[in-house]
Design an enzyme around this catalytic site. Structure first.
Site, mmCIF file in Angstrom:
data_model
loop_
_atom_site.group_PDB
_atom_site.id
_atom_site.type_symbol
_atom_site.label_atom_id
_atom_site.label_comp_id
_atom_site.label_asym_id
_atom_site.label_seq_id
_atom_site.Cartn_x
_atom_site.Cartn_y
_atom_site.Cartn_z
ATOM 1 N N LYS A 319 27.360 -27.780 25.430
ATOM 2 C CA LYS A 319 27.037 -26.798 24.794
ATOM 3 C C LYS A 319 26.330 -25.733 26.155
ATOM 4 O O LYS A 319 25.385 -26.366 27.011
ATOM 5 C CB LYS A 319 25.665 -27.879 24.393
ATOM 6 C CG LYS A 319 24.350 -26.368 23.686
ATOM 7 C CD LYS A 319 23.125 -27.520 23.416
ATOM 8 C CE LYS A 319 22.098 -26.881 22.272
ATOM 9 N NZ LYS A 319 21.811 -25.376 22.480
ATOM 10 N N ARG A 324 23.810 -18.857 18.785
ATOM 11 C CA ARG A 324 24.628 -19.145 17.780
ATOM 12 C C ARG A 324 25.657 -17.447 16.307
ATOM 13 O O ARG A 324 23.887 -17.108 16.837
ATOM 14 C CB ARG A 324 23.792 -20.263 17.389
ATOM 15 C CG ARG A 324 24.515 -21.010 16.024
ATOM 16 C CD ARG A 324 25.396 -22.095 16.233
ATOM 17 N NE ARG A 324 26.092 -22.424 15.454
ATOM 18 C CZ ARG A 324 25.529 -23.566 14.761
ATOM 19 N NH1 ARG A 324 24.515 -23.940 15.163
ATOM 20 N NH2 ARG A 324 26.839 -24.241 13.873
ATOM 21 N N GLU A 371 29.562 -19.876 18.852
ATOM 22 C CA GLU A 371 27.882 -19.038 19.934
ATOM 23 C C GLU A 371 29.253 -17.390 20.644
ATOM 24 O O GLU A 371 30.275 -17.790 21.597
ATOM 25 C CB GLU A 371 27.902 -20.147 21.018
ATOM 26 C CG GLU A 371 27.518 -19.754 21.751
ATOM 27 C CD GLU A 371 26.423 -20.996 21.564
ATOM 28 O OE1 GLU A 371 24.815 -20.731 22.142
ATOM 29 O OE2 GLU A 371 26.442 -21.359 20.145
ATOM 30 N N PHE A 412 33.741 -22.899 17.479
ATOM 31 C CA PHE A 412 33.837 -24.401 17.700
ATOM 32 C C PHE A 412 33.941 -24.712 16.300
ATOM 33 O O PHE A 412 34.539 -26.039 15.852
ATOM 34 C CB PHE A 412 32.592 -24.854 18.368
ATOM 35 C CG PHE A 412 31.579 -24.512 17.615
ATOM 36 C CD1 PHE A 412 30.782 -24.823 17.001
ATOM 37 C CD2 PHE A 412 30.721 -23.525 18.954
ATOM 38 C CE1 PHE A 412 29.536 -24.330 16.413
ATOM 39 C CE2 PHE A 412 29.340 -23.458 18.365
ATOM 40 C CZ PHE A 412 28.853 -23.475 17.296
ATOM 41 N N ARG A 519 20.164 -30.001 9.264
ATOM 42 C CA ARG A 519 19.641 -31.208 10.868
ATOM 43 C C ARG A 519 20.021 -32.956 10.366
ATOM 44 O O ARG A 519 18.693 -32.964 9.868
ATOM 45 C CB ARG A 519 18.354 -30.353 11.707
ATOM 46 C CG ARG A 519 17.898 -31.157 12.712
ATOM 47 C CD ARG A 519 16.967 -31.123 14.270
ATOM 48 N NE ARG A 519 17.110 -29.835 14.054
ATOM 49 C CZ ARG A 519 16.863 -28.570 14.809
ATOM 50 N NH1 ARG A 519 18.276 -28.845 14.989
ATOM 51 N NH2 ARG A 519 16.558 -27.501 14.664
ATOM 52 N N LYS A 525 22.713 -33.670 20.140
ATOM 53 C CA LYS A 525 22.536 -32.614 21.816
ATOM 54 C C LYS A 525 22.363 -33.370 22.772
ATOM 55 O O LYS A 525 20.833 -34.067 22.155
ATOM 56 C CB LYS A 525 21.970 -31.176 21.106
ATOM 57 C CG LYS A 525 20.701 -31.026 20.437
ATOM 58 C CD LYS A 525 20.630 -29.851 20.601
ATOM 59 C CE LYS A 525 18.845 -30.184 20.107
ATOM 60 N NZ LYS A 525 18.438 -28.666 19.551
#
Length: 662
Positions: A319, A324, A371, A412, A519, A525
């Site tokens: 991470k 983002r 990212e 990603f 979410r 995470k």
């Protein structure tokens, strides 16, 4: 002709309604009462959208301009407006309070405001060249409006209706009103990013004709936090929740059942908080792997992962602490056009011209999720966010800045390729396609550190040259990913990620669909707190919305070498509603200076705060700023003399593996 008063009346009733079903029914009835040609605008405005999402126009009317317009139209003093804003925490509600007893101006008598007129005013504001012209347009609209209409016109112009209605609820209401499938409505909105157009399609029965277009941000899939590697393992090894599919006889948009089922079975519809989803850490150029990373033929091309493969059914990535973003490029009808969007769907392309130049040569339609990272090419790793953050929000990026803080896009996920939207596909298959895309384009997605300003815009003049700075640098990287077997492996990966100066790790279910704006349980995470500090409150601000009238944002300090108090940050999360009420009463009674929205207070309330990292900063006298602080508890047991010191802050700062080199 549909009047704006109808929106104001519905919005006011919705604000006082707690039932989601009753809200949905009320919105559906309101849409049916609106004139057919106005129903699209009605839905957009009720959602707080002055323009469709795919419309790049902006009102360019911030709080300062709108506040001045309210003062002009109401005749109120600045003190009265400040008091009203402090009471309600909302400019629209404050204006309603000030205008409640004021009759409309003569020019507005007998001339109700229609939705069409609001749309025309917004269009004029978007092209107005001066602040004065925009202010005059706002004032003319407010003079004709009733107090209630003014309240919701201002809320709409600020893009936040604050009536407890999300776009998802409006989409449901559209489906009810038009007797359409809600999945089809949502799919059309996602493809075209135009809620108003989707209303027209729903009533015309043409939702299935909606087609994906580039250059509007899709919602970003988000991750839920876990505290320990064991929590992560439990998340991905427990039996999956029951998947709910479309009921018999219910219409479903083609290809949407997987997404809808995943939403109902895996996702939680909660508010977004901090940046989610990171990316890999190792050099993405390794062509072959034999360690179980994605790229191994066994794990590619969407082959189902079974328990027999061993380990959790998830992929692990570093991470990163970057920004983002989505990259849209390769549109065949607009060759060379590139758009980069932040997580809040803002177009940030201008801040990263080197990425725009690099992706301009892509010749197939793509939407990449990833990212933006400041990148150390020599070390092959990301720069700390404290460094990369200097480029955020820049409208002009000099060659010096491009050279000092070069950026890359760490991809990603792949959301769209060719003419196919990939969201319903499992992550394992999206990843395989992403690898193929990066393989095709990585060597060509390049841009130099410096450009010749005299040839700006000439693509052929951007690359080549005699200096290293003029050589093309790779700007598209692939996030390394791996399978993990157990909690010990996750913990080891986490430690490795921190050694590489990254934030932590992400774990993503291998069979997960991409759920825009959600979410849920499919991505998690692991990002541990750096440390905690005992600090003292030195100032407080009034909150907004539900916290209007309450001092709920707390500036805090540590002790300097001579005993002086030095501010290091501000926190607003972690305290309960009851604690906020108690703190508000105490802080009001112990105010030293009242600056309206902000108060300096007697330094007696001690807090324990946790945080992710510390940055050097000129914002505070301490020279440091704490990032993402969270209040752990109010330390009623600790006196002011025992709070932490600036030396302790510096000690924690120096202990960070991802701090900038000095």
């Amino acid at each position: 002709m549909t009047l704006f008063a109808q929106i104001a009346d519905v919005a006011e009733s919705l604000a006082g309604q707690g039932s989601r079903l009753k809200k949905r029914a009320a919105i559906a009835q309101a849409l049916l009462r609106a004139e057919p040609q106005d129903a699209g605008l009605f839905a957009m405005y009720l959602s707080g959208q002055p323009f469709a999402e795919n419309d790049a126009r902006k009102l360019n009317a911030g709080g300062a301009l709108l506040s001045r317009a309210v003062l002009t139209v109401s005749g109120a003093t600045e003190a009265a407006l400040t008091a009203a804003y402090r009471k309600y925490g909302d400019l629209g509600a404050a204006a309603h309070h000030l205008l409640a007893d004021k009759a409309p101006m003569p020019e507005g008598a007998g001339q109700p405001v229609s939705l069409g007129e609001v749309a025309e005013t917004f269009a004029s504001m978007a092209v107005a060249r001066t602040t004065a012209v925009r202010a005059a347009l706002v004032e003319r609209l407010l003079r004709r409006a009733t107090a209630l209409e003014a309240k919701y016109l201002l809320k709409l112009m600020l893009g936040d209706m604050r009536i407890g209605v999300k776009q998802s609820l409006v989409e449901e209401a559209i489906a009810v009103a038009a007797e359409a499938d809600v999945a089809a409505v949502r799919h059309a909105v996602m493809l075209e990013a135009d809620l108003g157009r989707s209303v027209e399609r729903a009533f015309a029965g043409t939702l299935g004709e909606a087609r994906m277009t580039l250059f509007h941000a899709l919602g970003f899939m988000l991750a839920s936090p876990v505290e320990t590697p064991e929590d992560a393992v439990k998340r991905f090894t427990e039996p999956p929740p029951k998947i709910v599919v479309a009921k018999k006889g219910r219409k479903s948009a083609k290809g949407l059942v997987a997404v809808e089922a995943a939403e109902e079975g895996l996702a939680e519809d909660v508010e977004t908080e901090s940046r989610a989803a990171g990316s890999g850490a190792e050099s993405p150029t390794s062509p072959e792997r034999d360690d179980g990373r994605i790229g191994d033929p066994v794990l590619r091309f969407g082959v189902p992962l079974s328990e027999d493969a061993g380990g959790v059914l998830a992929f692990l990535e570093d991470k990163y602490d970057g920004m983002r973003a989505q990259v849209h490029c390769g549109d065949r009808g607009q060759p060379g056009r590139v758009a980069i969007y932040s997580r809040n769907r803002e177009d940030i392309t201008a801040s990263f011209p080197d990425l725009e130049e690099a992706f301009a040569g892509v010749a197939e339609p793509l939407i990449l999720d990833g990212e933006i990272l400041g990148w150390d090419y020599a070390a092959g790793q990301a720069l700390p966010f404290a460094v990369m953050g200097q480029r955020i929000g820049r409208k002009v990026v000099s060659n010096q800045l491009r050279t000092q803080i070069p950026v890359v896009f760490m991809a990603f996920d792949l959301l769209f390729a060719g003419e196919e939207l990939l969201l319903p596909l499992p992550l394992s298959e999206r990843r395989a396609r992403l690898e193929a895309v990066v393989g095709r384009w990585q060597a060509r997605v390049v841009a130099p550190l410096v450009v010749d300003g005299s040839r700006k815009g000439a693509q052929q003049g951007l690359f080549g040259g005699e200096t290293p700075e003029a050589e093309g640098k790779a700007r598209l990287l692939l996030s390394p990913s791996q399978r993990v077997a157990d909690a010990e492996a996750i913990d080891r990966a986490y430690r490795d990620a921190r050694e590489r100066k990254n934030e932590g790790v992400m774990l993503k279910a291998a069979n997960s669909a991409y759920l825009p704006g959600r979410r849920g349980l499919a991505w998690v995470k692991l990002k541990r707190e750096l440390a905690t500090l005992d600090v003292v409150i030195t100032g407080a601000e009034f909150g907004h919305g539900r916290r209007a009238g309450l001092l709920s944002d707390y500036t805090f300090a540590v002790r300097g070498g001579d005993g002086e108090l030095l501010n290091v940050g501000k926190a607003y999360s972690g305290v309960t509603d009851v604690e906020i009420l108690e703190l508000t009463e105490w802080l009001k009674a112990h105010t030293l200076e009242d600056h309206g929205h902000f108060r300096t207070v007697e330094p007696q309330i001690v807090l324990e705060v946790a945080f992710n990292n510390i940055m050097r900063s000129t914002r505070h006298a301490s020279g440091f700023a704490i990032r993402f602080p969270r209040i752990i508890r109010i330390r009623t047991d600790k006196p002011l003399a025992e709070i932490d010191t600036l030396a302790r802050v510096e000690e924690v700062y120096l202990s960070q593996p991802d701090r900038p080199e000095e």
